[in-house]
Enzyme design. Sequence first.
Site, PDB file in Angstrom:
ATOM      1  N   ASP A   1       0.830  -1.200   0.000  1.00  0.00           N
ATOM      2  CA  ASP A   1       0.000   0.000   0.000  1.00  0.00           C
ATOM      3  C   ASP A   1       0.867   1.254   0.000  1.00  0.00           C
ATOM      4  O   ASP A   1       1.467   1.594   1.012  1.00  0.00           O
ATOM      5  CB  ASP A   1      -0.903   0.009   1.245  1.00  0.00           C
ATOM      6  CG  ASP A   1      -1.857   1.192   1.218  1.00  0.00           C
ATOM      7  OD1 ASP A   1      -2.803   1.152   0.412  1.00  0.00           O
ATOM      8  OD2 ASP A   1      -1.641   2.169   1.968  1.00  0.00           O
TER       9      ASP A   1
ATOM     10  N   LYS B   1      -2.439   5.674  -4.678  1.00  0.00           N
ATOM     11  CA  LYS B   1      -3.608   6.526  -4.427  1.00  0.00           C
ATOM     12  C   LYS B   1      -3.453   7.892  -5.079  1.00  0.00           C
ATOM     13  O   LYS B   1      -2.361   8.467  -5.126  1.00  0.00           O
ATOM     14  CB  LYS B   1      -3.805   6.722  -2.914  1.00  0.00           C
ATOM     15  CG  LYS B   1      -3.787   5.437  -2.107  1.00  0.00           C
ATOM     16  CD  LYS B   1      -4.217   5.638  -0.669  1.00  0.00           C
ATOM     17  CE  LYS B   1      -3.854   4.434   0.185  1.00  0.00           C
ATOM     18  NZ  LYS B   1      -2.460   4.448   0.660  1.00  0.00           N
TER      19      LYS B   1
ATOM     20  N   HIS C   1      -7.587   8.892  -2.689  1.00  0.00           N
ATOM     21  CA  HIS C   1      -7.039   8.891  -1.325  1.00  0.00           C
ATOM     22  C   HIS C   1      -8.025   9.451  -0.299  1.00  0.00           C
ATOM     23  O   HIS C   1      -8.217   8.862   0.767  1.00  0.00           O
ATOM     24  CB  HIS C   1      -5.725   9.684  -1.317  1.00  0.00           C
ATOM     25  CG  HIS C   1      -4.782   9.303  -0.245  1.00  0.00           C
ATOM     26  ND1 HIS C   1      -3.416   9.389  -0.385  1.00  0.00           N
ATOM     27  CD2 HIS C   1      -4.975   8.851   1.012  1.00  0.00           C
ATOM     28  CE1 HIS C   1      -2.824   8.986   0.735  1.00  0.00           C
ATOM     29  NE2 HIS C   1      -3.753   8.660   1.593  1.00  0.00           N
TER      30      HIS C   1
ATOM     31  N   TYR D   1       2.906   9.698  -0.336  1.00  0.00           N
ATOM     32  CA  TYR D   1       3.893   9.138   0.596  1.00  0.00           C
ATOM     33  C   TYR D   1       5.325   9.395   0.092  1.00  0.00           C
ATOM     34  O   TYR D   1       6.288   9.109   0.792  1.00  0.00           O
ATOM     35  CB  TYR D   1       3.707   7.632   0.805  1.00  0.00           C
ATOM     36  CG  TYR D   1       2.373   7.197   1.393  1.00  0.00           C
ATOM     37  CD1 TYR D   1       1.459   8.113   1.903  1.00  0.00           C
ATOM     38  CD2 TYR D   1       2.032   5.844   1.445  1.00  0.00           C
ATOM     39  CE1 TYR D   1       0.249   7.701   2.429  1.00  0.00           C
ATOM     40  CE2 TYR D   1       0.819   5.428   1.981  1.00  0.00           C
ATOM     41  CZ  TYR D   1      -0.074   6.363   2.459  1.00  0.00           C
ATOM     42  OH  TYR D   1      -1.274   5.937   2.980  1.00  0.00           O
TER      43      TYR D   1
END
Length: 280
Positions: free
Chosen positions: A49, A79, A112, A54
Amino acid sequence: MAGALSVPTLTLNDGTAFPAVGLGTYKLNGDDGTTAVKCALDTGYRLLDTALNYTNEGAVGRAVRESDVPRGEILVTSKLPGRHHGYDETLASFEETRANLGLDHVDLYLIHWPLPRIDKYVESFRAFKKLQDEGLVTSIGVSNFTEAHLRRVIDETGVVPAVNQVELHPYFPQAALRGVHEALGIVTESWSPIGKQSELLTEKVITDIAAAHSVTPTQVVVRWHVQLGAVPLPKSGDAGRQRENLDVFGFELTQAEVTAISGLERGRLWDGDPETHEEF
Ligand SMILES: NC(=O)c1ccc[n+]([C@@H]2O[C@H](COP(=O)([O-])OP(=O)(O)OC[C@H]3O[C@@H](n4cnc5c(N)ncnc54)[C@H](OP(=O)(O)O)[C@@H]3O)[C@@H](O)[C@H]2O)c1
């Protein structure tokens, strides 16, 4: 080195076999991140994930490319960030993600956060359908969607998201939303599944159950998710804890234990209310 653990699968509404536990990767960045994700793949994790936000898609993609585990056995999730909502923006953002990952396709792509004030998540999901039709994304889903957001996407696009990834842990068991997912045929994924460094793992209810089964508190919590039918995404950069968190298929909680753990309910870890929380 101990061998890879084997993880059972669920089936998504598009027919995809989906691992019952995955790896969270938030904060696994750079070379250390790549090393940690490769280690997780060696341990038996098959669901990863990540997210554009990120800033570690590069590290995760490199781990997938360099791993001895065949690409076809790994499901990579990423995402769409809030700043890229909208039809054309979504298609462009996906290309950025794909380039960062260095992979030809993404297995699961999620919106997201819904950002209802911006009101473009339906357009983004239409773009997701195009990406799926073109074979660039295998499964399409959402994250942090409420029942109202889910129903609107379904009504306006005719497509039921395969997954909704939401905050879910014993402090916030999300019984009502899990019921909605079950009725709609959506698989629940749990973020911050082990409570993200809160005091969750020291709760007496959990430590007592762990002692009774000769497992760790984290294993009790991960197993609780599995028995709820939700797919937890525990994050760890440590080889031993990665193995611990995945090794939950050799014991079973009683229904009374599951209920007692759910009794820890007290609310969200922070104010991540999808109606108001904005992340771009
Ligand atoms: N969709 C969203 O909006 C959203 C939001 C938040 C998170 N997520 C996803 O969900 C994933 C997991 O959530 P999270 O990272 O917030 O929290 P989490 O997985 O609940 O907790 C991670 C923390 O627990 C520690 N830990 C891991 N295994 C442990 C063990 N066996 N014993 C003791 N401590 C342990 C980790 O440290 P070590 O690494 O040192 O082991 C880390 O500090 C994220 O990584 C991300 O992929 C998604």
